[in-house]
Design a protein around this motif. Structure first.
Motif, PDB file in Angstrom:
ATOM      1  N   VAL A  72      94.310  76.169  69.752  1.00  0.00           N
ATOM      2  CA  VAL A  72      95.340  76.972  70.419  1.00  0.00           C
ATOM      3  C   VAL A  72      96.221  77.665  69.379  1.00  0.00           C
ATOM      4  O   VAL A  72      96.527  78.851  69.494  1.00  0.00           O
ATOM      5  CB  VAL A  72      96.191  76.098  71.374  1.00  0.00           C
ATOM      6  CG1 VAL A  72      97.422  76.841  71.857  1.00  0.00           C
ATOM      7  CG2 VAL A  72      95.346  75.628  72.548  1.00  0.00           C
ATOM      8  N   LEU A  73      96.584  76.940  68.343  1.00  0.00           N
ATOM      9  CA  LEU A  73      97.410  77.517  67.279  1.00  0.00           C
ATOM     10  C   LEU A  73      96.660  78.631  66.546  1.00  0.00           C
ATOM     11  O   LEU A  73      97.249  79.657  66.205  1.00  0.00           O
ATOM     12  CB  LEU A  73      97.848  76.423  66.303  1.00  0.00           C
ATOM     13  CG  LEU A  73      98.854  76.820  65.231  1.00  0.00           C
ATOM     14  CD1 LEU A  73     100.109  77.439  65.843  1.00  0.00           C
ATOM     15  CD2 LEU A  73      99.227  75.608  64.396  1.00  0.00           C
ATOM     16  N   ILE A  74      95.374  78.458  66.328  1.00  0.00           N
ATOM     17  CA  ILE A  74      94.569  79.504  65.688  1.00  0.00           C
ATOM     18  C   ILE A  74      94.592  80.771  66.534  1.00  0.00           C
ATOM     19  O   ILE A  74      94.790  81.870  66.023  1.00  0.00           O
ATOM     20  CB  ILE A  74      93.114  79.028  65.464  1.00  0.00           C
ATOM     21  CG1 ILE A  74      93.077  77.949  64.374  1.00  0.00           C
ATOM     22  CG2 ILE A  74      92.208  80.198  65.084  1.00  0.00           C
ATOM     23  CD1 ILE A  74      91.751  77.224  64.268  1.00  0.00           C
ATOM     24  N   ILE A  75      94.418  80.628  67.830  1.00  0.00           N
ATOM     25  CA  ILE A  75      94.432  81.786  68.727  1.00  0.00           C
ATOM     26  C   ILE A  75      95.794  82.463  68.701  1.00  0.00           C
ATOM     27  O   ILE A  75      95.888  83.690  68.602  1.00  0.00           O
ATOM     28  CB  ILE A  75      94.026  81.377  70.159  1.00  0.00           C
ATOM     29  CG1 ILE A  75      92.556  80.973  70.191  1.00  0.00           C
ATOM     30  CG2 ILE A  75      94.304  82.500  71.159  1.00  0.00           C
ATOM     31  CD1 ILE A  75      92.122  80.264  71.460  1.00  0.00           C
ATOM     32  N   LEU A  76      96.864  81.681  68.776  1.00  0.00           N
ATOM     33  CA  LEU A  76      98.217  82.253  68.741  1.00  0.00           C
ATOM     34  C   LEU A  76      98.470  82.990  67.428  1.00  0.00           C
ATOM     35  O   LEU A  76      99.050  84.082  67.424  1.00  0.00           O
ATOM     36  CB  LEU A  76      99.263  81.159  68.943  1.00  0.00           C
ATOM     37  CG  LEU A  76      99.329  80.538  70.330  1.00  0.00           C
ATOM     38  CD1 LEU A  76     100.295  79.360  70.344  1.00  0.00           C
ATOM     39  CD2 LEU A  76      99.733  81.578  71.364  1.00  0.00           C
ATOM     40  N   GLN A  77      98.033  82.402  66.326  1.00  0.00           N
ATOM     41  CA  GLN A  77      98.235  83.051  65.031  1.00  0.00           C
ATOM     42  C   GLN A  77      97.408  84.324  64.915  1.00  0.00           C
ATOM     43  O   GLN A  77      97.864  85.318  64.353  1.00  0.00           O
ATOM     44  CB  GLN A  77      97.916  82.087  63.885  1.00  0.00           C
ATOM     45  CG  GLN A  77      98.957  81.007  63.747  1.00  0.00           C
ATOM     46  CD  GLN A  77      98.623  79.985  62.683  1.00  0.00           C
ATOM     47  OE1 GLN A  77      97.499  79.921  62.170  1.00  0.00           O
ATOM     48  NE2 GLN A  77      99.600  79.156  62.345  1.00  0.00           N
ATOM     49  N   LEU A  78      96.199  84.309  65.468  1.00  0.00           N
ATOM     50  CA  LEU A  78      95.363  85.504  65.449  1.00  0.00           C
ATOM     51  C   LEU A  78      95.990  86.625  66.273  1.00  0.00           C
ATOM     52  O   LEU A  78      96.038  87.778  65.829  1.00  0.00           O
ATOM     53  CB  LEU A  78      93.965  85.169  65.983  1.00  0.00           C
ATOM     54  CG  LEU A  78      92.929  86.266  65.904  1.00  0.00           C
ATOM     55  CD1 LEU A  78      92.694  86.694  64.462  1.00  0.00           C
ATOM     56  CD2 LEU A  78      91.626  85.806  66.534  1.00  0.00           C
ATOM     57  N   VAL A  79      96.497  86.285  67.444  1.00  0.00           N
ATOM     58  CA  VAL A  79      97.166  87.282  68.283  1.00  0.00           C
ATOM     59  C   VAL A  79      98.397  87.832  67.574  1.00  0.00           C
ATOM     60  O   VAL A  79      98.625  89.044  67.547  1.00  0.00           O
ATOM     61  CB  VAL A  79      97.543  86.678  69.662  1.00  0.00           C
ATOM     62  CG1 VAL A  79      98.481  87.594  70.431  1.00  0.00           C
ATOM     63  CG2 VAL A  79      96.283  86.379  70.465  1.00  0.00           C
ATOM     64  N   LEU A  80      99.171  86.968  66.962  1.00  0.00           N
ATOM     65  CA  LEU A  80     100.359  87.403  66.222  1.00  0.00           C
ATOM     66  C   LEU A  80      99.973  88.316  65.062  1.00  0.00           C
ATOM     67  O   LEU A  80     100.597  89.360  64.840  1.00  0.00           O
ATOM     68  CB  LEU A  80     101.132  86.192  65.711  1.00  0.00           C
ATOM     69  CG  LEU A  80     102.402  86.473  64.900  1.00  0.00           C
ATOM     70  CD1 LEU A  80     103.439  87.178  65.783  1.00  0.00           C
ATOM     71  CD2 LEU A  80     102.961  85.193  64.336  1.00  0.00           C
ATOM     72  N   PHE A  81      98.942  87.938  64.336  1.00  0.00           N
ATOM     73  CA  PHE A  81      98.486  88.754  63.207  1.00  0.00           C
ATOM     74  C   PHE A  81      98.038  90.132  63.674  1.00  0.00           C
ATOM     75  O   PHE A  81      98.373  91.145  63.071  1.00  0.00           O
ATOM     76  CB  PHE A  81      97.348  88.043  62.472  1.00  0.00           C
ATOM     77  CG  PHE A  81      96.811  88.801  61.308  1.00  0.00           C
ATOM     78  CD1 PHE A  81      97.525  88.849  60.113  1.00  0.00           C
ATOM     79  CD2 PHE A  81      95.602  89.470  61.395  1.00  0.00           C
ATOM     80  CE1 PHE A  81      97.037  89.562  59.032  1.00  0.00           C
ATOM     81  CE2 PHE A  81      95.113  90.190  60.316  1.00  0.00           C
ATOM     82  CZ  PHE A  81      95.826  90.232  59.128  1.00  0.00           C
ATOM     83  N   LEU A  82      97.262  90.164  64.764  1.00  0.00           N
ATOM     84  CA  LEU A  82      96.794  91.456  65.295  1.00  0.00           C
ATOM     85  C   LEU A  82      97.955  92.297  65.824  1.00  0.00           C
ATOM     86  O   LEU A  82      97.955  93.510  65.682  1.00  0.00           O
ATOM     87  CB  LEU A  82      95.754  91.230  66.396  1.00  0.00           C
ATOM     88  CG  LEU A  82      94.427  90.634  65.932  1.00  0.00           C
ATOM     89  CD1 LEU A  82      93.547  90.302  67.126  1.00  0.00           C
ATOM     90  CD2 LEU A  82      93.715  91.558  64.981  1.00  0.00           C
ATOM     91  N   PHE A  83      98.943  91.637  66.421  1.00  0.00           N
ATOM     92  CA  PHE A  83     100.105  92.347  66.941  1.00  0.00           C
ATOM     93  C   PHE A  83     100.924  92.963  65.808  1.00  0.00           C
ATOM     94  O   PHE A  83     101.432  94.069  65.930  1.00  0.00           O
ATOM     95  CB  PHE A  83     100.970  91.382  67.760  1.00  0.00           C
ATOM     96  CG  PHE A  83     102.217  92.005  68.310  1.00  0.00           C
ATOM     97  CD1 PHE A  83     102.165  92.876  69.389  1.00  0.00           C
ATOM     98  CD2 PHE A  83     103.458  91.710  67.751  1.00  0.00           C
ATOM     99  CE1 PHE A  83     103.324  93.455  69.895  1.00  0.00           C
ATOM    100  CE2 PHE A  83     104.613  92.283  68.243  1.00  0.00           C
ATOM    101  CZ  PHE A  83     104.544  93.162  69.323  1.00  0.00           C
ATOM    102  N   LEU A  84     101.051  92.232  64.707  1.00  0.00           N
ATOM    103  CA  LEU A  84     101.864  92.720  63.581  1.00  0.00           C
ATOM    104  C   LEU A  84     101.121  93.717  62.692  1.00  0.00           C
ATOM    105  O   LEU A  84     101.757  94.409  61.895  1.00  0.00           O
ATOM    106  CB  LEU A  84     102.344  91.527  62.739  1.00  0.00           C
ATOM    107  CG  LEU A  84     103.303  90.578  63.428  1.00  0.00           C
ATOM    108  CD1 LEU A  84     103.621  89.394  62.528  1.00  0.00           C
ATOM    109  CD2 LEU A  84     104.581  91.306  63.839  1.00  0.00           C
ATOM    110  N   SER A  85      99.800  93.792  62.838  1.00  0.00           N
ATOM    111  CA  SER A  85      99.022  94.711  61.988  1.00  0.00           C
ATOM    112  C   SER A  85      99.122  96.152  62.471  1.00  0.00           C
ATOM    113  O   SER A  85      99.283  96.492  63.539  1.00  0.00           O
ATOM    114  CB  SER A  85      97.563  94.298  61.982  1.00  0.00           C
ATOM    115  OG  SER A  85      97.436  93.044  61.369  1.00  0.00           O
TER     116      SER A  85
END
Length: 85
Positions: A72-85
């Protein structure tokens, strides 16, 4: 962007290595690395390293908080990374 990649590589490498060390300590009945250390490093970007370490070393895989929480944390971090990119 390159410095972020280097940071993530480093923190994931550290948490992966700590999973190995903690597994060896568990086998030998020694003082263990606190779970909060793994969670802190995972929150700081090391969730992938923690998850890979869990599976490679078969460590913490019976803990629902790790088994469910790390993906779950991996998914949240991936979404955050994509959002900030």
């Amino acid at each position: 962007m390159e410095s972020i990649f280097v940071y993530l590589l480093g923190v994931n490498g550290i948490v992966f290595f700590l999973m190995y060390i903690d597994k060896q300590k568990a086998i030998n009945g020694q003082f263990r690395i606190p779970e909060r250390t793994f969670w802190l490093l995972a929150l700081l970007g090391g969730a992938v390293g923690a998850y890979i370490g869990m599976n490679v070393f078969r460590h913490k895989t019976k803990h629902p908080s790790f088994r469910i929480g790390m993906p779950v944390l991996i998914i949240l971090q991936l979404v955050l990374f994509l959002f900030l990119s």
